[in-house]
Design an enzyme around this catalytic site. Structure first.
Site, PDB file in Angstrom:
ATOM      1  N   LYS A 115       0.829  -1.212   0.000  1.00  0.00           N
ATOM      2  CA  LYS A 115       0.000   0.000   0.000  1.00  0.00           C
ATOM      3  C   LYS A 115       0.858   1.254   0.000  1.00  0.00           C
ATOM      4  CE  LYS A 115      -4.076  -2.117   1.515  1.00  0.00           C
ATOM      5  NZ  LYS A 115      -3.742  -3.344   2.253  1.00  0.00           N
ATOM      6  N   ARG A 291      -5.960  -8.304 -10.405  1.00  0.00           N
ATOM      7  CA  ARG A 291      -6.479  -9.589 -10.878  1.00  0.00           C
ATOM      8  C   ARG A 291      -7.904  -9.397 -11.379  1.00  0.00           C
ATOM      9  NH1 ARG A 291      -7.364  -9.325  -5.246  1.00  0.00           N
ATOM     10  NH2 ARG A 291      -9.612  -9.294  -4.860  1.00  0.00           N
TER      11      ARG A 291
END
Ligand code: MV4
Length: 489
Positions: A115, A291
């Protein structure tokens, strides 16, 4: 691309193979011993057992899967979601073996897996972010001064985090040191990386995400949003597209922000950019998932695109055949994740045998599933057994369509989230569109469930009495034994 290996199981393996087959591409399945008789194994042109049931001894064995691919003339690997799908090392190993990874490059996977690295990457792009730090916290003094400047409540997050692990809300300075220590130790044990950072805590957020597609020729566009706020313990249960909340103006802004996030890491393929949105429709970039997501079907329903087909075309080096202006939203789509869990027992996993399994059918009803009647639900994997997806002209019609599908869907032998779906489709907060990530914890508890069930319990009692009465000859029930306690007279 002539032969694709799907490094996954269950509904997503089947769903990917269906599109590959339709495109004239051969399919290869891999499976664990527990999945020997699974539909994805039978559907594939070829299938290889890769080990015992636990994922760590089967679906997570990247090198073994790549070896099987090489030995069998596979030229593309689709990872699905979960397992190896966001493993940068696996992406590199696939490419090193001379096979096309159907997904983004390892650089994008690696950056978005952290992150802090993600925040760093998007810095130059003017992406709205929650006030906070973009460096790992070094000590408590630093944490105190940052918290003071942001203002409480704050949220401590793990850089390597996911699914809410290592997240700690801190409401006042007195709690800061203890919560910081806990967050660091939780992150260290869960991810082997104790880096944490601080953000302003957004109290009642909605979780809205944007689907993006990017080809290898620099074209990046978005496929609008999905509303994913109906979740519990960071597991989504119901998703829909479009969001009942967004205006066209906010939608366009969020879409552009998502495209910029993707561009910041030279993203290629299908990806999802997650945002938090507050009551005033301010939105903030949270993270990017590199994804195909579980809930991608709702986007397919409203755009008419097949996202797996797009992934394969992009991986083959083709240009996107449409521009942003060519895309529009048609109707409304809702997805219910059917988990083998007991919603009445705090969503505890419920394994067993699918003794009865009758899927719903009809126009506007799509079921992505990976099990059949008579199969056992293994304990080793994610408990999601199916995704019930509906599409209709508008949101109210989609809700009706979902209720119609739920009416038809028969599952016996295990407990599932089907009754939870019915609960949500009847709930005033869901119907009005005024809900946030607290929907489940706020509205779904023992009392509200019992309240909802009361009229049904009464109807069931009346019905059984009626049936006994009607069939008393066949049942040989003496008349005097069927009392008339229900009768008002
Ligand atoms: C937040 C937040 C409030 N404020 N960040 C949860 C998982 C991770 N992906 C980010 N999450 C959150 N980040 C700030 N600054 C609230 C959550 C959050 C949440 C986000 C999306 C969906 C469900 C959620 C449930 C609880 C907390």
């Amino acid at each position: 691309m002539k032969k694709i290996l799907v490094a996954n199981r269950g509904e997503i393996a089947l769903r990917v193979m269906r599109t590959a087959k339709r495109m004239g591409i051969k399919t290869v399945a891999v499976y664990s011993e527990a999945d020997r008789h699974a539909p994805h194994v039978r559907f594939a042109d070829e299938a290889f057992c890769i080990g015992p049931a636990p994922s760590s001894e089967s679906y997570l064995l990247g090198d073994k899967i790549i070896r099987i691919a090489k030995e069998n003339g596979v030229d593309g690997i689709h990872p699905g979601y979960g397992f190896l799908s966001e493993n940068a090392g696996f992406v590199e190993a696939v490419q090193a073996a001379g096979i096309t990874f159907i997904g983004p490059d390892s650089h994008a996977v690696r950056v978005m897996g952290s992150k802090l690295a993600a925040k760093e990457a998007v810095k130059d792009f003017d992406i709205p972010m929650v006030p906070g730090t973009d460096k790992a916290i070094q000590d408590i003094e630093e944490a105190k001064s940052i918290a003071a400047s942001i203002g409480f409540p704050i949220l401590i997050k793990a850089s390597a985090g996911g699914g809410g692990k290592g997240m700690r809300v801190v409401r006042e300075e007195g709690e800061l040191q203890e919560q910081l220590e806990r967050a660091v130790s939780e992150a260290t044990s869960a991810f082997g990386d104790g880096s944490v950072f601080i953000e302003k805590f957004v109290e009642n957020p909605r979780h809205i995400e944007i689907q993006i597609l990017a080809d290898k020729h620099g074209n990046t566009l978005h496929l609008f949003e999905r509303e994913c706020s109906v979740q519990r313990r960071h597991q989504k249960v119901i998703e829909e597209a479009p969001s009942a909340l967004l205006t066209d103006e906010v939608r366009a802004k969020m879409g552009q922000a998502a495209v910029d996030v993707a561009k910041s890491v030279d993203y290629v393929g299908a990806g999802t950019v997650e945002f938090l949105a507050d009551d005033d429709l301010n939105f903030y970039f949270l993270e990017m998932n590199t994804r195909l997501q579980v809930e991608h079907p709702v986007t397919e329903m409203i755009t008419g695109l097949d996202l797996v087909e797009q992934q394969i075309k992009i991986a083959r080096g083709e240009k996107l055949s449409f521009a942003q202006e060519d895309l529009s939203i048609t109707g409304h789509s809702i997805e219910l994740r059917v988990y083998a869990e007991d919603p009445h027992e705090n969503f505890m996993p419920s394994t067993g045998n699918l003794s009865v399994y009758i899927p719903p059918v009809g126009e506007g009803i799509r079921l992505d599933d990976g099990y059949e009647q008579g199969m056992d639900i293994p304990v080793y994997y994610d408990p999601m057994i199916a995704k019930l997806v509906v599409h209709a002209d508008n949101r109210a019609a989609a809700v009706d369509k979902m209720l119609e599908a739920l009416e038809q869907y028969r599952i016996e032998g295990i407990k599932t989230t089907l009754p939870f779906g019915r609960f949500v489709m009847h709930h005033e907060a869901f119907l009005s569109g005024k809900f946030n990530t607290h929907f489940v914890s706020k509205y779904y508890n023992k009392e509200t469930i019992q309240e909802l069930a009361a009229p049904f319990a009464e109807a069931a009692a009346l019905l059984s009495v009626h049936l006994v009465e009607k069939n008393k000859d066949a049942l040989k029930v003496p008349v005097q034994q069927t009392s008339d306690w229900w009768s008002k007279s």
